[in-house]
Each structure stands twice: as C-alpha cells, then as structure tokens.
Design a protein around this motif. Structure first.
Motif, short mmCIF file in Angstrom:
data_model
loop_
_atom_site.label_atom_id
_atom_site.label_comp_id
_atom_site.label_asym_id
_atom_site.label_seq_id
_atom_site.Cartn_x
_atom_site.Cartn_y
_atom_site.Cartn_z
N UNK A 1 57.23 -42.10 48.22
CA UNK A 1 55.98 -41.37 48.00
C UNK A 1 55.56 -40.62 49.25
N UNK A 2 55.92 -41.10 50.43
CA UNK A 2 55.56 -40.42 51.68
C UNK A 2 56.58 -39.36 52.07
N UNK A 3 57.87 -39.73 52.02
CA UNK A 3 58.92 -38.82 52.48
C UNK A 3 59.32 -37.79 51.43
N UNK A 4 59.17 -38.16 50.14
CA UNK A 4 59.66 -37.28 49.08
C UNK A 4 61.16 -37.27 48.97
N UNK A 5 61.84 -38.22 49.66
CA UNK A 5 63.29 -38.29 49.68
C UNK A 5 63.81 -39.33 48.70
N UNK A 6 64.99 -39.05 48.11
CA UNK A 6 65.65 -40.01 47.22
C UNK A 6 66.54 -40.94 48.04
N UNK A 7 66.57 -42.21 47.65
CA UNK A 7 67.39 -43.20 48.35
C UNK A 7 67.81 -44.28 47.36
N UNK A 8 68.70 -45.17 47.80
CA UNK A 8 69.23 -46.19 46.89
C UNK A 8 69.55 -47.47 47.64
N UNK A 9 69.67 -48.56 46.86
CA UNK A 9 70.18 -49.84 47.34
C UNK A 9 71.29 -50.28 46.40
N UNK A 10 72.43 -50.58 46.96
CA UNK A 10 73.61 -50.98 46.21
C UNK A 10 73.43 -52.42 45.72
N UNK A 11 73.74 -52.67 44.44
CA UNK A 11 73.66 -54.04 43.91
C UNK A 11 74.52 -55.01 44.71
N UNK A 12 75.66 -54.52 45.19
CA UNK A 12 76.60 -55.40 45.88
C UNK A 12 76.06 -55.88 47.21
N UNK A 13 75.01 -55.23 47.73
CA UNK A 13 74.47 -55.60 49.03
C UNK A 13 72.99 -55.94 48.96
N UNK A 14 72.49 -56.13 47.76
CA UNK A 14 71.05 -56.27 47.60
C UNK A 14 70.53 -57.59 48.17
N UNK A 15 71.38 -58.62 48.21
CA UNK A 15 70.93 -59.91 48.74
C UNK A 15 70.86 -59.90 50.27
N UNK A 16 71.85 -59.28 50.89
CA UNK A 16 71.95 -59.35 52.34
C UNK A 16 71.24 -58.21 53.06
N UNK A 17 71.07 -57.09 52.36
CA UNK A 17 70.50 -55.92 53.04
C UNK A 17 69.64 -55.14 52.05
N UNK A 18 68.33 -55.24 52.21
CA UNK A 18 67.43 -54.56 51.30
C UNK A 18 66.91 -53.24 51.86
N UNK A 19 67.59 -52.68 52.85
CA UNK A 19 67.17 -51.40 53.41
C UNK A 19 67.70 -50.26 52.54
N UNK A 20 66.89 -49.21 52.45
CA UNK A 20 67.25 -48.08 51.60
C UNK A 20 68.20 -47.13 52.32
N UNK A 21 69.16 -46.63 51.56
CA UNK A 21 70.12 -45.63 52.07
C UNK A 21 69.69 -44.27 51.54
N UNK A 22 69.30 -43.39 52.43
CA UNK A 22 68.78 -42.09 52.00
C UNK A 22 69.93 -41.13 51.70
N UNK A 23 69.73 -40.33 50.64
CA UNK A 23 70.72 -39.34 50.27
C UNK A 23 70.92 -38.39 51.45
N UNK A 24 72.17 -38.16 51.82
CA UNK A 24 72.45 -37.33 52.97
C UNK A 24 72.55 -38.13 54.25
#
Length: 470
Positions: free
Chosen positions: A351-374
């Motif tokens: 909502x602040x950045x207006x950027x799309x990002x994702x979290x991979x299911x395979x890493x959702x337990x160990x790393x909940x940081x978002x990976x920004x497109x680009x």
C-alpha cells in the motif's frame, strides 16, 4: 428459418448420396456431404460428439449404408463445428461469424455443450496477447462493486442491490434484485446459484439467479447476539467459507459450510472476541482463497490505525482449525493480496510502495520477507502509492491493476551460483488505445477471457486474445 427442425426424423435431415465412397468402406475415414461440400473425418472424431446427436447419426448412417450422407446445412458453419470436435477449441475463423449463428448451428447438431467447454478452457488464455474486445453495459447509475465468473464462462456483476449475469457467450443477460442495499461479496457456486453478502446487512444469502429467489440465509451466532455482516467469501470443492463480523464490531469469525449437504455448518475457525486495544484480533478476514496444493485457506485482513496500515495473512488448516503459516504485515502492508496455486506463492501490492512482491511457499516457514518484482523495492516517499491497486493470479501469471493501467507479471527462471532463483518480469497489457482509464476496481478470469471493471463506470471490459474468441 432452417429447412428442418432439430426434431426432424433422420431420413429428412440428411440422405445418402447416390455414389459410394472410394475405398473407405473398410477404413476409419468417414465422408460427409454438407451443402454440396465434401468433408472427410474419422469415426473417432464423430463419436466425440456423444450419442443422440446428429454427428452420431451421421456415423451410424455411413456405417450401415456405406454411402456418403448428405446434410442440407451451411458447410462453413459445419467446418467450424468439425474443428471443435477435432481440437476441442474454436478455430480463429470463428470470428468471421456471428456467435448466435454458431450457437444455433451447434444446437441443431446437438453439440452446443462443447462450445461452452471451448469458452471455459483455460488453455485458450494467452496473457501476452490480450486486447479489449468488447464492453458489457449494465445500465443504471449504480457503480459496480464486485464481479465473479462461473465454471461455464458466465459473468456475474453486482451493482447496487442488483446482480446481473451474462451467459457464457456474453450475449444474454438477466438481472435479479436482492435484499441488500449494496453487495460487497459475490461468489458463484454453480451456473445459476450465487452466494452474496454485504458489510452493512446481516447474513450470507444463497440466491437462485434463474428463479430470482432466496434459497437460504446463513448467519453467525456471536456472543453479543447482534447482526453478523459478511466481509468475504471463498470456496473449495467441499466447503463454502464466510468471514463474518458482529454488528457491534467486537467479534469476528470464519464459518465453514458443506456445499454438498445443503450448506450444513461444518466448523468455525479464526474466532476472535475483542477486548481492549488488541488490533490484531479486531480485523476480520477481508479476502478468502482456497489453495488446493497445500489444502489450506488463505485469510487476509488489514486495518488502518494510528501507526499506519497493518495486517496479517494467515493460512488455516480447515480440518484442525489451526494456523499453518502466518505473515504479519507492518512496514508495507498490502493494498491487495492473492495466492497462486500454480506458482506456489502468495502475492501482494504494497500500500505504501505500490510495488508487487511475493513469498514462495517453499520458504514461507523459514523466511517471511517479501521478494519484490525486479529484485529491489523502490524507496517510499510517504505517499500510499498502492492505495486501491488490485492484484490477482490466473494460471502462470499475476495481473496488477495500478490506477488505470494493467500489468501482467510472469516468472523467469534464473540460475545464480548454481541455484534456481525466481524472478518476475512485468509487462504492460493492451494496445495503445486500450491503455489508461479510470482506476481498476475488479479483475476476473474465465477460460480465455479476462474481465475488468473501473471506478464510477457501469460496464465490464472483456479482454481476450486477438487470435481467439468471438
């Protein structure tokens, strides 16, 4: 009018030609004369039409008489229908004809159900070749609040207190009046049954669109005995999920109903009774989406407080009623969030950045940081650049509505240090004349089509491949 009705006896619909087929009597090849034009196909292709159709009659006549059957119909339209039998898809030349002519001819041959399958086939969706093809006008002054699509390709649109449905061919529309002043949640349960709810009206309503009747009203019994308004709806093949909030806004829950047993209550999960200033528990789920690959229900909620917008994304095990994964949102909470079963990831627009990002299911337990497109997040300038932006997944792509523009994001596999890395690349959708307009408010998908609505407009845009569709 056609020379014969569909109920005409077989002998009047077509007749065997006087000459016999050349050397095909003992082979798999069937020869048919349609309106003076010769077609050849196989017995297996004709049987794909099913029994009790004109195609099966052609097969039987050829097999029994060993003569070329003659059908007094349009050969060009027959060619299109034969292509549907051969490939399961409509050929590109179908665009040269009025859809009603094709539907009428398909009904005559008894294979109109195959046209429905063609239009609802997701393999026909070409994300990078989408163009705005038509506009579905609703009329009236009420803005569109929410849309949904059914498995057979029909489109459902709520505007004001009304629900308008367009058939799979987008030719026929019908409208029913509901008890709501305005509808905030809409979900297709079958070709003619929908679930609808509102944030200011108690109960989830199950509505028969064909009859315009209320079939059932589902309510949540909260401790304060107040009304129970609907915040979101979701479904799986077995269950209907409904996010309720009490009329006093001091409790919320997700109810699970059995869709195959008269919407019998199965269980209740995510119940919150709010005491004091516990902001996390006061947020009802505002988006529900079932993820079949992991058998979990995604429930997302956000809230605007003194310190900004915060929220959470929880993945619930419906059977146990326990949380399997949880993502807490604070620094760049989502304006909108979705989950892709195909891409095995959860996606958001900040909502602040207006950027799309994702979290991979395979890493959702160990790393909940978002990976920004680009790969990197652009610096935030204090403005809510993502406010009102929409994000939805369909197949192997993710679609973003940013103000008036549409973006499609696709995964590109990269190898770094011997490891596969996920990277998503963005592309603008549409031709120059399609780009821009009012802010996108809804994105929906069905078969080969994408449906888009915009703020303050009483119409639905239909986007489809320039090489396919009608």
């Amino acid at each position: 009018m056609p020379p014969f009705s569909q109920s005409s006896p077989l002998s009047t619909v077509f007749s065997p030609n006087h000459h016999k087929p050349n050397n095909h009597s003992s082979t798999n090849i069937v020869t048919i004369d349609v309106g003076g034009q010769i077609f050849q196909t196989t017995k297996q292709t004709l049987t794909l039409a099913g029994s009790n159709t004109l195609f099966s009659n052609l097969f039987n006549s050829y097999d029994q008489n060993n003569q070329i059957p003659f059908v007094d119909r349009d050969p060009d339209l027959f060619s299109i229908l034969l292509s549907v039998l051969r490939t399961g898809n409509l050929p590109s030349k179908a665009k040269l004809f009025d859809i009603q002519d094709i539907i009428f001819e398909a009904k005559y041959y008894g294979i109109d159900h195959l046209l429905v399958q063609c239009q609802s086939n997701p393999s026909q969706f070409e994300a990078f070749n989408l163009e705005k093809s038509k506009i579905l006008n609703l009329g009236g002054r009420d803005p569109i609040s929410v849309i949904d699509t059914s498995q057979n390709g029909s489109v459902l649109v709520s505007h004001g207190s009304k629900i308008t449905s367009f058939d799979w061919a987008l030719q026929r529309k019908s409208t029913v009046l509901t008890r709501f002043a305005a509808i905030d949640s809409l979900l297709s349960l079958s070709s003619n049954v929908v679930a609808a709810g509102a944030t200011d009206f108690s109960g989830l309503q199950i509505i028969d669109l064909d009859k315009g009747l209320l079939m059932q009203s589902l309510n949540w019994e909260n401790l304060t005995k107040s009304s129970s308004t609907v915040q979101a709806i979701g479904k799986s093949p077995e269950f209907l999920f409904t996010s309720f909030e009490s009329g006093r806004r001091n409790s919320n829950s997700i109810m699970v109903y059995d869709v195959n047993d008269g919407f019998r209550t199965v269980s209740e999960i995510a119940r919150n009774e709010i005491f004091g200033a516990d902001l996390d528990s006061c947020i009802p789920a505002m988006k529900l989406k079932w993820v079949p690959s992991v058998n979990l229900l995604m429930a997302a909620a956000s809230h605007s407080g003194p310190s900004g917008v915060s929220g959470n994304i929880k993945f619930w095990d419906v059977r146990s009623g326990e949380i399997a994964w949880e993502i807490k949102e604070k620094s760049d909470c989502f304006s909108d969030v979705t989950v892709s079963n195909t891409l095995s990831a959860v996606f958001k627009i900040g909502i602040n950045s207006g950027e799309a990002s994702y979290i991979d299911f395979r890493r959702i337990d160990s790393n909940n940081s978002w990976n920004y497109f680009g790969g990197t997040k652009k610096p935030m300038n204090g403005k809510k650049e993502g406010l009102g932006c929409k994000i939805e997944s369909h197949g192997n792509q993710v679609f973003c509505g940013k103000e008036g523009e549409l973006e499609v994001c696709s995964e590109v596999l990269m190898v770094e240090n011997g490891k596969d890395e996920r990277v998503f690349r963005k592309n603008l959708l549409g031709r120059t004349k399609d780009v821009g307009g009012n802010r996108v408010t809804n994105l929906g998908f069905s078969g080969s089509k994408m449906f888009v609505t915009r703020r303050d407009q009483q119409c639905v845009e239909v986007w489809e491949s320039s090489r396919r569709g009608f």
